[in-house]
Design an enzyme around this catalytic site. Structure first.
Site, PDB file in Angstrom:
ATOM      1  N   LYS A 252     -17.801 -30.190  -6.851  1.00 26.95           N
ATOM      2  CA  LYS A 252     -17.359 -28.978  -6.150  1.00 26.95           C
ATOM      3  C   LYS A 252     -16.368 -28.599  -6.998  1.00 26.95           C
ATOM      4  CE  LYS A 252     -18.788 -31.130  -1.845  1.00 26.95           C
ATOM      5  NZ  LYS A 252     -18.634 -31.799  -0.708  1.00 26.95           N
ATOM      6  N   HIS A 253     -15.854 -27.241  -6.579  1.00 25.95           N
ATOM      7  CA  HIS A 253     -14.814 -26.628  -7.021  1.00 25.95           C
ATOM      8  C   HIS A 253     -13.445 -27.281  -6.719  1.00 25.95           C
ATOM      9  CE1 HIS A 253     -17.058 -23.283  -8.946  1.00 25.95           C
ATOM     10  NE2 HIS A 253     -17.999 -23.033  -7.631  1.00 25.95           N
TER      11      HIS A 253
END
Length: 612
Positions: A252-253
């Site tokens: 995930k970012h």
């Protein structure tokens, strides 16, 4: 853990979900009422959250975060800190914390947590086994066929480095399919070549020749396999990440500052676009195409990409005009491609002079100085606006996420000047309303990571890709190419480290994907040069690997990107997981990604390629 297992531990009357554990807090203090506060270490310079109050000799349970380390603060009723402790809880574990008059006795594990690594390792081993079985089957087929005929395989690891491609395909994300990439045949020398440009424009598959083919003397119609494989890796990672990444935090970012695997994909695409546009423009100029016509084609592609981006933004019912998001991934591609390609069209000399000059070993840099000057001007504009534009209610040069950051002093300042410019230009309601910093920093200010100001530094990413493409078209030896790429990797990596002071928080310019900070662009550029060098040596120089199946995805990247965005919530790509475990999510996300790889392979077999 079986696919059909839906049980997760219960904490405070509710089943835990991914990213949680259960903490039991007991107070043996017979006199004082205690308060428990906690905050994830990921939230930089944030005040702690209030969780619960412990009366004397009582016990409470609460779910806690397992993604990041947590700092727990115990205070008395007056708010005075009594003691602190830090702990990194693990998934679905049960923990016990005892508080008494002498302080916290430490965290005790009462139920062993679930392994987060095991499903990922199992998946990797499974795909390695599939690859091994595939290679064995191909070997057996070759052995059975070889006595009958000396058939030349068309599309495997033994095929020529340049493969057959259909005529008149062109695309930004698909590597400008109409424009032939340079031959990967190695010349015996890097001295100036005096051979004349070839006038052949055949699109048939290239045939390996016993004599080396100088790049600046002849262009072959075909593909640079390592570039297709690199693009394929990027689109496959993007699909896997967008579909959930198995629920792992590193897929995930980053919430604000920092770098994860998910943060590498988008800039790699921009870098690859820079590599391919050099081949595209050089090919058109060598065919004596007027520059104004090339610019018109560039503008057409950019408009189509921008329109596709708006369509993608409307997927999932997000088509209410008063709150419609304007910016996005494909829109950023369109802006960066236009700014980089136009200056390349008017600055490129498609016929390199063979005359030796003092800067011969760095002629790719010197002869592209107009492009670098233009990019430097954009960076100066970016820095001036970032650190010098007054933003109402915010400190000058603020680079934080707002919300709880810096003890909540700048709640409405998410993204500083970058966020302010977008909210002024397109309106607050048309800016992305769910940035990654919402979860940790509790910011409620809209912010678009694909906004206008970040496009200026993104152009630098494309320009570094173009530098890689110029090296390919300028230097004729494999060593001459990848040695220069590694120098670029070293330079950009060191610059990124110096700008962020070699740490995640507190540097001059932190590595930040949301802001597309200069250090972030340099850091991801470093990784791009290194990884492409590995692919180039393995695929194009040594021939150890043909790039499949990543190459299939890389040759049809625009189809896979748009398709996975539209079909992401549909069966058989997605379904509601039957269990809140990494294994359940990982199976679903890997299955969906594999379907798109299979679609890319089938399209390749039928010579179907989506381009703009």
């Amino acid at each position: 853990m079986t696919l059909h297992d839906t049980s997760t531990p219960i904490c405070h009357g509710q089943h835990l979900v991914l990213g949680q554990a259960c903490l039991e807090v007991a107070s043996s203090d017979p006199y004082n009422t205690l308060q428990l506060w906690a905050q994830a270490d990921e939230c930089y310079k944030c005040p702690p959250w209030y969780y619960l109050t412990l009366a004397p000799n009582t016990t409470h349970t609460l779910p806690v975060n397992t993604t990041y380390p947590t700092t727990i603060t115990i205070t008395n009723e007056e708010g005075r800190d009594l003691y602190k402790l830090g702990y990194h809880f693990d998934l679905y574990g049960n923990y016990h914390l005892l508080l008494d008059t002498h302080g916290a006795q430490g965290v005790e594990v009462t139920r062993q947590p679930e392994s987060e690594v095991l499903p990922l390792v199992t998946a990797i081993l499974f795909f390695l086994l599939l690859m091994f079985m595939w290679l064995c089957s191909k070997f057996l087929v070759r052995r059975m066929d070889s006595p009958v005929t000396a058939r030349q395989p068309e599309d495997n690891e033994r095929s020529p480095l340049l493969s057959r491609r259909p005529q008149d395909h062109s695309s930004v994300l698909s590597d400008q399919l109409s424009d032939p990439q340079p031959s990967t045949s190695q010349s015996s020398t890097s001295q100036p070549s005096t051979s004349q440009p070839s006038t052949s424009q055949s699109t048939s598959a290239s045939i390996r020749h016993p004599d080396p083919v100088p790049l600046d003397g002849r262009r072959e119609s075909g593909r640079l396999r390592s570039l297709d494989a690199f693009r394929g890796l990027a689109i496959v990672l993007m699909i896997f990440v967008n579909y959930g990444g198995g629920g792992y935090w590193f897929f995930k970012h980053a919430r604000w500052n920092g770098l994860t695997v998910a943060d590498l994909v988008f800039p790699w695409f921009l870098w690859i676009m820079g590599v391919s546009l050099v081949f595209s423009i050089r090919s058109q100029l060598r065919r004596a195409t007027k520059r104004i016509i090339i610019v018109a084609r560039i503008l057409k592609r950019c408009l189509i990409l921008f329109a596709l981006g708006l369509i993608v933004n409307s997927v999932g019912g997000h088509n209410y005009m008063p709150t419609f998001r304007i910016f996005g991934v494909l829109q950023r591609f369109a802006i960066c491609y236009f700014l980089t390609a136009v200056i390349e069209v008017y600055s490129m000399n498609p016929q390199e002079s063979p005359e030796y000059v003092w800067y011969w070993k760095i002629r790719d840099i010197v002869r592209s100085s107009p492009q670098w000057v233009f990019t430097l001007v954009l960076l100066i504009i970016h820095a001036t606006l970032t650190f010098g534009l007054p933003v109402p209610g915010c400190p000058m040069g603020y680079l934080g996420p707002g919300g709880l950051h810096e003890w909540g002093m700048n709640r409405g300042c998410t993204g500083g000047a970058a966020g302010y410019i977008d909210r002024v230009v397109v309106g607050r309601s048309h800016v992305y309303s769910h940035p990654t910093c919402v979860t940790i920093y509790a910011s409620n200010t809209p912010y678009d990571p694909e906004g206008l100001l970040g496009a200026l530094t993104s152009v630098l990413m494309v320009q570094f890709g173009a530098a890689c493409g110029r090296i390919i078209t300028t230097y004729q030896t494999h060593r001459g190419r990848w040695s220069r790429w590694l120098v670029w990797a070293l330079v950009t990596g060191l610059l990124a480290g110096f700008l962020c002071s070699w740490r995640k928080e507190g540097g001059l310019i932190p590595v930040n994907k949301n802001l597309w900070s200069l250090s972030y662009v340099l850091c991801t550029t470093c990784f791009a040069f290194i990884l492409f060098t590995v692919f180039y040596v393995m695929i194009d120089e040594r021939g150890w690997w043909g790039g499949n199946p990543l190459r299939y995805a890389g040759m049809n990247s625009i189809l896979l990107y748009v398709g996975h965005e539209i079909c992401g919530g549909l069966f058989p790509w997605s379904w509601k997981p039957v269990g809140q475990h990494h294994s359940n999510h990982l199976i679903m996300n890997l299955w969906a990604t594999s379907i798109w790889i299979a679609i890319a392979y089938l399209c390749h077999r039928r010579k179907l390629y989506l381009s703009v």
